[in-house]
Design a protein around this motif. Structure first.
Motif, PDB file in Angstrom:
ATOM      1  N   ALA A 185      28.299  -1.630 -22.009  1.00 17.77           N
ATOM      2  CA  ALA A 185      28.709  -0.281 -21.611  1.00 17.77           C
ATOM      3  C   ALA A 185      27.991   0.213 -20.361  1.00 17.77           C
ATOM      4  O   ALA A 185      28.457   1.144 -19.695  1.00 17.77           O
ATOM      5  N   THR A 186      26.851  -0.393 -20.017  1.00 18.47           N
ATOM      6  CA  THR A 186      26.169  -0.005 -18.781  1.00 18.47           C
ATOM      7  C   THR A 186      26.969  -0.420 -17.550  1.00 18.47           C
ATOM      8  O   THR A 186      26.745   0.093 -16.460  1.00 18.47           O
ATOM      9  N   PHE A 187      27.887  -1.374 -17.739  1.00 16.94           N
ATOM     10  CA  PHE A 187      28.693  -1.936 -16.655  1.00 16.94           C
ATOM     11  C   PHE A 187      27.826  -2.621 -15.598  1.00 16.94           C
ATOM     12  O   PHE A 187      28.233  -2.775 -14.453  1.00 16.94           O
ATOM     13  N   SER A 188      26.621  -3.000 -15.997  1.00 15.50           N
ATOM     14  CA  SER A 188      25.752  -3.786 -15.123  1.00 15.50           C
ATOM     15  C   SER A 188      25.793  -5.224 -15.629  1.00 15.50           C
ATOM     16  O   SER A 188      25.348  -5.511 -16.736  1.00 15.50           O
ATOM     17  N   ARG A 189      26.329  -6.110 -14.821  1.00 13.84           N
ATOM     18  CA  ARG A 189      26.609  -7.469 -15.283  1.00 13.84           C
ATOM     19  C   ARG A 189      25.389  -8.377 -15.314  1.00 13.84           C
ATOM     20  O   ARG A 189      25.308  -9.299 -16.120  1.00 13.84           O
ATOM     21  N   GLY A 190      24.429  -8.120 -14.423  1.00 18.14           N
ATOM     22  CA  GLY A 190      23.300  -9.036 -14.281  1.00 18.14           C
ATOM     23  C   GLY A 190      22.522  -9.259 -15.568  1.00 18.14           C
ATOM     24  O   GLY A 190      22.240 -10.390 -15.956  1.00 18.14           O
ATOM     25  N   GLY A 191      22.168  -8.169 -16.247  1.00 13.51           N
ATOM     26  CA  GLY A 191      21.377  -8.277 -17.469  1.00 13.51           C
ATOM     27  C   GLY A 191      22.121  -8.982 -18.584  1.00 13.51           C
ATOM     28  O   GLY A 191      21.530  -9.758 -19.352  1.00 13.51           O
ATOM     29  N   VAL A 192      23.426  -8.723 -18.693  1.00 18.84           N
ATOM     30  CA  VAL A 192      24.235  -9.343 -19.742  1.00 18.84           C
ATOM     31  C   VAL A 192      24.381 -10.841 -19.492  1.00 18.84           C
ATOM     32  O   VAL A 192      24.198 -11.664 -20.403  1.00 18.84           O
ATOM     33  N   LEU A 208      38.446  -0.937 -18.916  1.00 22.71           N
ATOM     34  CA  LEU A 208      37.689  -0.969 -17.661  1.00 22.71           C
ATOM     35  C   LEU A 208      36.625  -2.057 -17.666  1.00 22.71           C
ATOM     36  O   LEU A 208      36.247  -2.570 -16.608  1.00 22.71           O
ATOM     37  N   LEU A 209      36.138  -2.412 -18.849  1.00 22.88           N
ATOM     38  CA  LEU A 209      35.139  -3.469 -18.945  1.00 22.88           C
ATOM     39  C   LEU A 209      35.703  -4.800 -18.440  1.00 22.88           C
ATOM     40  O   LEU A 209      35.023  -5.534 -17.711  1.00 22.88           O
ATOM     41  N   ASP A 210      36.937  -5.118 -18.811  1.00 22.20           N
ATOM     42  CA  ASP A 210      37.571  -6.364 -18.351  1.00 22.20           C
ATOM     43  C   ASP A 210      37.689  -6.368 -16.831  1.00 22.20           C
ATOM     44  O   ASP A 210      37.462  -7.394 -16.185  1.00 22.20           O
ATOM     45  N   LYS A 211      38.032  -5.209 -16.260  1.00 23.43           N
ATOM     46  CA  LYS A 211      38.174  -5.117 -14.804  1.00 23.43           C
ATOM     47  C   LYS A 211      36.817  -5.254 -14.114  1.00 23.43           C
ATOM     48  O   LYS A 211      36.720  -5.826 -13.029  1.00 23.43           O
ATOM     49  N   ARG A 212      35.789  -4.714 -14.745  1.00 25.21           N
ATOM     50  CA  ARG A 212      34.440  -4.820 -14.162  1.00 25.21           C
ATOM     51  C   ARG A 212      34.025  -6.278 -14.030  1.00 25.21           C
ATOM     52  O   ARG A 212      33.535  -6.708 -12.983  1.00 25.21           O
ATOM     53  N   TYR A 213      34.214  -7.052 -15.088  1.00 26.16           N
ATOM     54  CA  TYR A 213      33.788  -8.452 -15.053  1.00 26.16           C
ATOM     55  C   TYR A 213      34.770  -9.331 -14.281  1.00 26.16           C
ATOM     56  O   TYR A 213      34.451 -10.477 -13.964  1.00 26.16           O
ATOM     57  N   ALA A 214      35.929  -8.793 -13.985  1.00 24.46           N
ATOM     58  CA  ALA A 214      36.880  -9.506 -13.115  1.00 24.46           C
ATOM     59  C   ALA A 214      36.717  -9.071 -11.660  1.00 24.46           C
ATOM     60  O   ALA A 214      37.502  -9.456 -10.800  1.00 24.46           O
ATOM     61  N   ASN A 215      35.683  -8.230 -11.395  1.00 23.62           N
ATOM     62  CA  ASN A 215      35.377  -7.723 -10.055  1.00 23.62           C
ATOM     63  C   ASN A 215      36.533  -6.903  -9.484  1.00 23.62           C
ATOM     64  O   ASN A 215      36.938  -7.056  -8.328  1.00 23.62           O
ATOM     65  N   GLN A 216      37.063  -6.015 -10.311  1.00 23.39           N
ATOM     66  CA  GLN A 216      38.156  -5.140  -9.888  1.00 23.39           C
ATOM     67  C   GLN A 216      37.735  -3.680 -10.011  1.00 23.39           C
ATOM     68  O   GLN A 216      36.811  -3.349 -10.775  1.00 23.39           O
TER      69      GLN A 216
END
Length: 363
Positions: free
Chosen positions: A158-165, A216-224
């Motif tokens: 939910a943070t939408f920060s991909r690095g830590g995950v 929106l989570l799917d779009k975040r990790y798809a770089n959209q």
């Protein structure tokens, strides 16, 4: 206190050299920084992380702990992270109110930096995964661990920060790889079975997180972006910071620009007061060749130690956490330095003999 009370290995003097290599950059900073800059604050902010790493490494290098002690250390990691996750749920109980784009979200991170929050929650996810695979408790305990893991993973996503995950995932895969290679046939079968259960839980967590964030989570990790358009820069500006810092290193190759000076240079040239996301590029830009040698010590020493000592089941998990975290979040929190030091430990797996084993045959 541990160093004073228990001493340290002579081989750990390599990390004393690492700390000494950071000193010339302080003198450069004192002579080069502008009058409007708080020199003491700039130096403390930029060196507190690297120095704490060095001290922790000096203490841990070649020190021996038991597997049970390591489990207690991991358990100590987890407890405050459960408290942190509880706070996140209280801070933003309804994510749909605050998640309206695919950018990193401070509100969903409890008001803290999303990058740092995702990083520490990634540690918690890793610890719970280790407990799930190593614990010999029954299905109730494993189910509870998966439930906690689901809560931490949900808030990390939910943070939408991909690095830590992503770093948390790499830690888990590194641990499972070593655990599988070291295990016997029975252990390998057990790992395969638990991996299926674990994978099913992860898929369920992702689907629930996607629903709660309205896709929106799917779009975040798809770089959209929120409209589904692909973003031009997958690094969200980090590549520009990296390029600038390597450029400063090329212009000042011997002593660098000075501790904390790179932020001042960036502000003067671009008007943006942005701190570096990358510890590797920052240390070479601010310390020059001294920084390059210092980072080389951090990078190579654990690998050399690993060649002769393969007892640390968590070596690659801890090592990759440090390496990945300092390359997307620098050393803004103490976790990368401390966990790096844990990769330098020697772990023994001896257990206390049972009463039957203690009995000696009567001659």
């Amino acid at each position: 206190m541990g160093i004073l009370g228990n001493g340290f290995s002579r081989q750990s003097l390599i990390y004393v050299i690492y700390i000494l290599l950071l000193i010339p950059g302080i003198f450069v900073a004192v002579t080069e920084m502008g009058f409007e800059t708080n020199i003491r604050k700039a130096i403390a902010f930029n060196l507190s992380g690297p120095v704490s790493l060095g001290v922790a490494a000096i203490f841990c290098y070649r020190r021996t702990v038991t597997m049970n002690q390591m489990k207690i250390i991991l358990w100590a990691f987890l407890l405050p992270l459960v408290s942190t996750t509880t706070y996140l749920f209280l801070y933003t109980p309804d994510l749909r109110e605050v998640i309206t784009s695919t950018g990193s979200n401070f509100a969903a991170s409890g008001g803290f930096g999303p990058n740092q929050m995702a990083s520490v929650l990634g540690i918690g996810i890793f610890v719970l995964a280790v407990r799930f695979f190593l614990s010999k408790e029954g299905i109730v305990h494993k189910g509870f661990d998966l439930f906690l893991l689901g809560l931490l993973a949900f808030r990390a996503l939910a943070t939408f920060s991909r690095g830590g995950v992503i770093t948390g995932v790499v830690m888990i895969l590194s641990f499972l790889g070593l655990y599988y290679l070291k295990g016997n046939l029975k252990t390998k079968f057990r790992i395969k079975f638990l991996s299926l259960v674990f994978s099913g839980a992860i898929i369920f967590i992702w689907l629930m997180s996607s629903l709660q964030t309205s896709g929106l989570l799917d779009k975040r990790y798809a770089n959209q972006d929120a409209a589904g358009r692909e973003k031009a820069d997958v690094t969200t500006g980090r590549s520009d910071l990296l390029a600038q810092e390597f450029s400063e290193f090329m212009d000042h190759p011997f002593l660098g620009v000075g501790v904390g000076k790179i932020k001042e240079i960036r502000l003067n040239e671009t008007g943006i007061a942005a701190a570096s996301h990358n510890e590797m590029s920052r240390i070479v830009a601010e310390h020059g060749l001294f920084g390059l040698f210092a980072f080389a010590i951090l990078l190579i020493t654990p690998l050399i130690y690993r060649i002769g000592n393969r007892q640390n089941l968590f070596f690659f998990s801890f090592y990759f956490f440090w390496l990945l975290t300092v390359n997307h979040s620098a050393m803004r929190i103490a976790a990368p330095g401390f966990i790096y030091a844990l990769s330098l430990l020697n772990i023994t797996y001896k257990t206390k003999p049972t009463k039957k084993q203690e009995l000696k045959p009567v001659s």
